[in-house]
Design an enzyme around this catalytic site. Structure first.
Site, PDB file in Angstrom:
ATOM      1  CB  CYS A  63      10.156  -6.540  -5.323  1.00  0.00           C
ATOM      2  SG  CYS A  63      11.299  -5.156  -5.490  1.00  0.00           S
ATOM      3  CG  HIS A  76       5.034   2.416  11.394  1.00  0.00           C
ATOM      4  ND1 HIS A  76       5.082   3.784  11.162  1.00  0.00           N
ATOM      5  CD2 HIS A  76       6.284   2.051  11.753  1.00  0.00           C
ATOM      6  CE1 HIS A  76       6.306   4.213  11.398  1.00  0.00           C
ATOM      7  NE2 HIS A  76       7.063   3.191  11.746  1.00  0.00           N
ATOM      8  CD  GLU A 120       8.025   1.131  -4.331  1.00  0.00           C
ATOM      9  OE1 GLU A 120       9.119   0.744  -4.819  1.00  0.00           O
ATOM     10  OE2 GLU A 120       7.017   0.420  -4.294  1.00  0.00           O
TER      11      GLU A 120
END
Length: 118
Positions: free
Chosen positions: A24, A68, A107
């Protein structure tokens, strides 16, 4: 009465504070789902609706701000974990939604954080 509403957005992030070599730490993306829950009483009038501000008018601008984007570049999200993202939403929504009782950030379909404020 409890009302819940879900919102979705796509965003990239990386976690700068994970141990070296953690996957991550690299830039990656998620299809986030945010769920907002508010609680209160029904309007005693004949409409049968609830007398609370709508969550959509408060949440939609925040979702547009994150959609985005690279979350690390958003003010207050330098280390954008699900936990910190849930708190980020709470801090911005609680003043506008006094009946706010829960923010859930997912997530992935199997990983989420439930935040009930503080």
């Amino acid at each position: 009465m409890r009302l819940e509403r879900s919102y979705r957005f796509e965003a990239a992030h990386f976690l700068p504070r994970v141990p070296p070599g953690h996957k991550c730490a690299r830039m990656h993306g998620h299809s986030y789902q945010i769920e907002i829950a508010i609680e209160g009483e029904l309007d005693p009038s004949a409409t049968g609706s609830w007398t609370s501000p709508t969550s959509t008018s408060a949440v939609a601008p925040l979702v547009r701000q994150l959609d985005h984007q690279v979350l690390n570049e958003v003010d207050g999200l330098g280390n954008p974990t699900s936990e910190l993202l849930a708190r980020w939403f709470w801090q911005r929504l609680a003043p506008r939604l006094p009946a706010l009782c829960e923010v859930i950030v997912s997530e992935t379909p199997t990983s989420r954080c439930i935040y009930r404020g503080s």
